[in-house]
Design a protein around this motif. Structure first.
Motif, PDB file in Angstrom:
ATOM      1  N   GLU A 148       0.815  -1.197   0.000  1.00 53.61           N
ATOM      2  CA  GLU A 148       0.000   0.000   0.000  1.00 53.61           C
ATOM      3  C   GLU A 148       0.858   1.261   0.000  1.00 53.61           C
ATOM      4  OE1 GLU A 148      -2.432   0.342   3.496  1.00 53.61           O
ATOM      5  OE2 GLU A 148      -0.725   0.446   4.860  1.00 53.61           O
ATOM      6  N   PHE A 149       0.299   2.298  -0.548  1.00 51.87           N
ATOM      7  CA  PHE A 149       0.956   3.597  -0.617  1.00 51.87           C
ATOM      8  C   PHE A 149       1.074   4.214   0.775  1.00 51.87           C
ATOM      9  CE2 PHE A 149       2.144   7.675  -2.113  1.00 51.87           C
ATOM     10  CZ  PHE A 149       1.364   8.616  -1.461  1.00 51.87           C
ATOM     11  N   TYR A 175       0.261  11.925   0.982  1.00 53.56           N
ATOM     12  CA  TYR A 175       0.287  10.955   2.075  1.00 53.56           C
ATOM     13  C   TYR A 175      -0.990  10.123   2.079  1.00 53.56           C
ATOM     14  CZ  TYR A 175       4.092  13.805   3.911  1.00 53.56           C
ATOM     15  OH  TYR A 175       5.272  14.493   4.052  1.00 53.56           O
ATOM     16  N   ALA A 176      -0.851   8.882   2.514  1.00 47.94           N
ATOM     17  CA  ALA A 176      -2.016   8.071   2.795  1.00 47.94           C
ATOM     18  C   ALA A 176      -2.727   8.658   4.011  1.00 47.94           C
ATOM     19  CB  ALA A 176      -1.608   6.633   3.070  1.00 47.94           C
ATOM     20  N   ASP A 177      -4.042   8.523   4.027  1.00 47.99           N
ATOM     21  CA  ASP A 177      -4.799   9.066   5.154  1.00 47.99           C
ATOM     22  C   ASP A 177      -4.345   8.464   6.481  1.00 47.99           C
ATOM     23  OD1 ASP A 177      -7.978   9.316   3.368  1.00 47.99           O
ATOM     24  OD2 ASP A 177      -6.261  10.683   3.485  1.00 47.99           O
ATOM     25  N   SER A 178      -3.930   7.214   6.452  1.00 50.16           N
ATOM     26  CA  SER A 178      -3.565   6.509   7.679  1.00 50.16           C
ATOM     27  C   SER A 178      -2.299   7.065   8.332  1.00 50.16           C
ATOM     28  CB  SER A 178      -3.389   5.021   7.395  1.00 50.16           C
ATOM     29  OG  SER A 178      -2.386   4.816   6.419  1.00 50.16           O
ATOM     30  N   VAL A 224       0.360   7.396  -6.444  1.00 54.60           N
ATOM     31  CA  VAL A 224       0.014   6.543  -5.303  1.00 54.60           C
ATOM     32  C   VAL A 224      -0.082   5.083  -5.725  1.00 54.60           C
ATOM     33  CG1 VAL A 224      -1.217   8.459  -4.216  1.00 54.60           C
ATOM     34  CG2 VAL A 224      -2.479   6.786  -5.615  1.00 54.60           C
TER      35      VAL A 224
END
Length: 123
Positions: A45-46, A59-62, A105
């Motif tokens: 995952e990105f 950025y990834a939300d996480s 992404v």
């Protein structure tokens, strides 16, 4: 082309860690750079990506607000500063180079990959 990632290890939840990725064999300033991760049993995952100039990043939300990607084109190096680490951040982290000036992404849009560095976050 070689991407050498380092900086992984075992950390406690809430700790910080900085990953580095040194690139060789390419014109580093002509590449967007990204960090991806893969946890056991999950797809890659990105995480974060930065354009060639370092002027903007995605950025990834996480990880937004906890991680920061940066690059030093004079050192052919991209960094991932990880703060407030959580157990769910445990994964092998990979750096990747995309022969474009802007990042993506999507993993398959990257041309070169490093070998990965394992980050384990204990609770």
């Amino acid at each position: 082309v070689q991407l050498q990632a380092s900086g992984g290890g075992l950390v406690q939840a809430g700790d910080s860690r900085r990953l580095s990725c040194v690139a060789s064999g390419l014109s580093f300033g002509n590449y967007a750079m990204g960090w991806f991760r893969q946890a056991p049993g999950k797809e890659r995952e990105f995480v974060a990506a930065i354009r060639w100039s370092g002027g903007s990043a995605d950025y990834a939300d996480s990880v937004k607000g906890r991680f920061a990607i940066s690059r030093d084109n004079a050192k052919n190096t991209v960094y991932l500063q990880m703060n407030s680490l959580k157990p769910e951040d445990t994964a092998v982290y990979y750096c990747a180079a995309r022969r474009r000036l802007v990042p993506s992404v999507t993993p398959y849009e990257y041309d070169h990959w490093g070998q990965g560095t394992l980050v384990t976050v204990s609770s």
